[in-house]
Design an enzyme around this catalytic site. Structure first.
Site, PDB file in Angstrom:
ATOM      1  N   ARG A 125      10.504  18.044  23.432  1.00 41.64           N
ATOM      2  CA  ARG A 125      11.565  18.809  22.772  1.00 41.64           C
ATOM      3  C   ARG A 125      12.495  19.319  23.866  1.00 41.64           C
ATOM      4  O   ARG A 125      12.069  20.048  24.762  1.00 41.64           O
ATOM      5  CB  ARG A 125      10.993  19.985  21.971  1.00 41.64           C
ATOM      6  CG  ARG A 125      12.067  20.961  21.538  1.00 41.64           C
ATOM      7  CD  ARG A 125      11.600  21.953  20.514  1.00 41.64           C
ATOM      8  NE  ARG A 125      11.438  21.315  19.222  1.00 41.64           N
ATOM      9  CZ  ARG A 125      11.350  21.980  18.070  1.00 41.64           C
ATOM     10  NH1 ARG A 125      11.418  23.301  18.057  1.00 41.64           N
ATOM     11  NH2 ARG A 125      11.199  21.346  16.928  1.00 41.64           N
TER      12      ARG A 125
ATOM     13  N   ASP B 251      20.133  23.854   6.817  1.00 42.69           N
ATOM     14  CA  ASP B 251      19.479  24.269   8.071  1.00 42.69           C
ATOM     15  C   ASP B 251      20.278  25.446   8.613  1.00 42.69           C
ATOM     16  O   ASP B 251      21.370  25.761   8.105  1.00 42.69           O
ATOM     17  CB  ASP B 251      19.486  23.078   9.057  1.00 42.69           C
ATOM     18  CG  ASP B 251      18.696  23.347  10.340  1.00 42.69           C
ATOM     19  OD1 ASP B 251      17.933  24.336  10.387  1.00 42.69           O
ATOM     20  OD2 ASP B 251      18.849  22.551  11.296  1.00 42.69           O
TER      21      ASP B 251
HETATM   22  N1   CP Z   1      11.243  22.551  11.943  1.00 43.31           N
HETATM   23  C1   CP Z   1      10.844  22.709  13.212  1.00 43.31           C
HETATM   24  O1   CP Z   1      10.926  21.792  14.040  1.00 43.31           O
HETATM   25  O2   CP Z   1      10.316  23.926  13.478  1.00 43.31           O
HETATM   26  P1   CP Z   1       9.917  24.503  14.913  1.00 43.31           P
HETATM   27  O3   CP Z   1      11.197  24.749  15.674  1.00 43.31           O
HETATM   28  O4   CP Z   1       9.169  25.760  14.619  1.00 43.31           O
HETATM   29  O5   CP Z   1       9.074  23.490  15.630  1.00 43.31           O
HETATM   30  N1  NVA Z   2      18.840  22.629  13.970  1.00 46.41           N
HETATM   31  C1  NVA Z   2      17.759  23.469  14.409  1.00 46.41           C
HETATM   32  C2  NVA Z   2      16.450  22.909  13.975  1.00 46.41           C
HETATM   33  C3  NVA Z   2      15.248  23.742  14.351  1.00 46.41           C
HETATM   34  C4  NVA Z   2      13.964  23.100  13.960  1.00 46.41           C
HETATM   35  C5  NVA Z   2      17.812  23.633  15.911  1.00 46.41           C
HETATM   36  O1  NVA Z   2      18.080  22.644  16.605  1.00 46.41           O
HETATM   37  O2  NVA Z   2      17.610  24.736  16.392  1.00 46.41           O
END
Ligand code: CP
Ligand code: NVA
Length: 307
Positions: free
Chosen positions: A107, A222
């Site tokens: 991530r 979102d």
């Molecule tokens: N939806 C999602 O990826 O949540 P987190 O940021 O808590 O991992």
């Molecule tokens: N669009 C959001 C999703 C979080 C899971 C972000 O990137 O913060």
């Protein structure tokens, strides 16, 4: 276990529609296996490296718990505690980490980071969210829709809000799962123009949420300010006025509409205070399905079933 040419999952386009459907069906099976209390541990001695340079609840817990449930082990790697945070190049880090673990999830911010990591990795790499895409979220979302309503092929999905990483993965999903996507977003907050152009047969973009949700079988939104956009919060709240999804907006959609949100959610912003109590909301099942869908994805990438 080193595989010479690992498959990666950086976007939904890395698996073909048959493979994606296999993952979803397998996720449904793995959910049943867990609910029956059956022990299934094909990953004994396998290790997942989890590189997080952004916060997470669902993604971390689902990958770490999923790996443990499958008999393997997961290592949480944060830039704060690794040399990644002190500037060790991604390419070097990928070579080293992938020589010691069996699969990696990342991530991070720029999508090019996961691409660079994958290009230097000898094991499968999973995109666990970048600024551009969040494909793991879409596996869970597709599973949730299919569990409730059957195939999503030919259905209409409405995205109300920011043209962000999750929205862009919905565009890829529209192509791979064969549905129409009606996006409503304010001017200046559209998804990438290349992606829009490449999928213009599948998507529409409007400035009117009420128009976008008309006839939709699934409505999704979102946060208005994703991770890394904290400083734009106020400006975005103004830009997104009128884009809040509430019960009345869902009333304009199909009678059997479902509502999803990847979470975390901000009540009073992109959703009304009580939307999650509405029976059309399936957000917590959607969140749970991250676990099952990613277990199925790891099985696909590590055990390479013949499909
Ligand atoms: N939806 C999602 O990826 O949540 P987190 O940021 O808590 O991992
Ligand atoms: N669009 C959001 C999703 C979080 C899971 C972000 O990137 O913060």
């Amino acid at each position: 276990m080193i595989s010479k040419q690992p498959r990666h999952f950086l976007t939904l386009l890395d698996l073909n529609p048959n493979e994606l459907n296999w993952v979803i069906q397998r996720a449904i099976e793995l959910k049943a296996i867990r609910n029956q209390g059956e022990i299934y541990e094909p990953f004994k001695n396998r290790v997942l490296g989890m590189v997080f340079s952004k916060s997470s609840t669902r993604t971390r817990v689902s990958f770490e718990a999923g790996m443990a449930q499958l008999g393997g082990h997961a290592i949480f790697l944060s830039p704060r505690d690794t040399q990644l945070g002190r500037g060790e190049p991604i390419d070097d880090s990928a070579k080293v980490i992938s020589s010691m673990v069996d699969i990696v999830m990342i991530r991070t911010d720029e999508h090019s980071i996961v691409e660079d990591f994958a290009a230097n990795s000898q094991v499968p790499v999973i995109n666990a969210l970048t600024d551009d895409y969040h494909p793991c979220q879409l596996l869970a979302d597709m599973q949730t829709f299919i569990e409730h309503r059957g195939s999503i092929q030919g259905k209409t999905v409405a995205w109300v809000g920011d043209g962000n990483n999750v929205c862009q993965s919905f565009i890829n999903a529209a192509r791979q799962f064969d549905f129409q996507l009606q996006i409503a977003c304010p001017e200046g907050f559209e998804p990438s123009s290349e992606l829009v152009t490449a999928n213009k047969d599948r998507i529409t973009i409007s400035r009117t949420p009420e128009e976008a949700v008309k006839g939709a079988h699934l409505v999704v939104t979102d946060t208005w300010a994703s991770m890394g956009q904290e400083e734009e919060k106020q400006e975005r709240e103004q830009a997104f006025a009128g884009y809040q999804v509430d019960e009345a907006m869902l009333d304009l959609a199909a009678d059997d509409v479902l509502f999803m949100h990847c979470l975390p959610a901000y009540r009073g912003m992109e959703i009304s205070e009580n939307l999650f109590s509405d029976p059309r909301s399936v957000v917590f099942e959607e969140a749970e399905n991250r676990l099952h869908a990613q277990k199925a994805l790891m099985e696909f990438l590590l055990l390479k079933p013949a499909i």
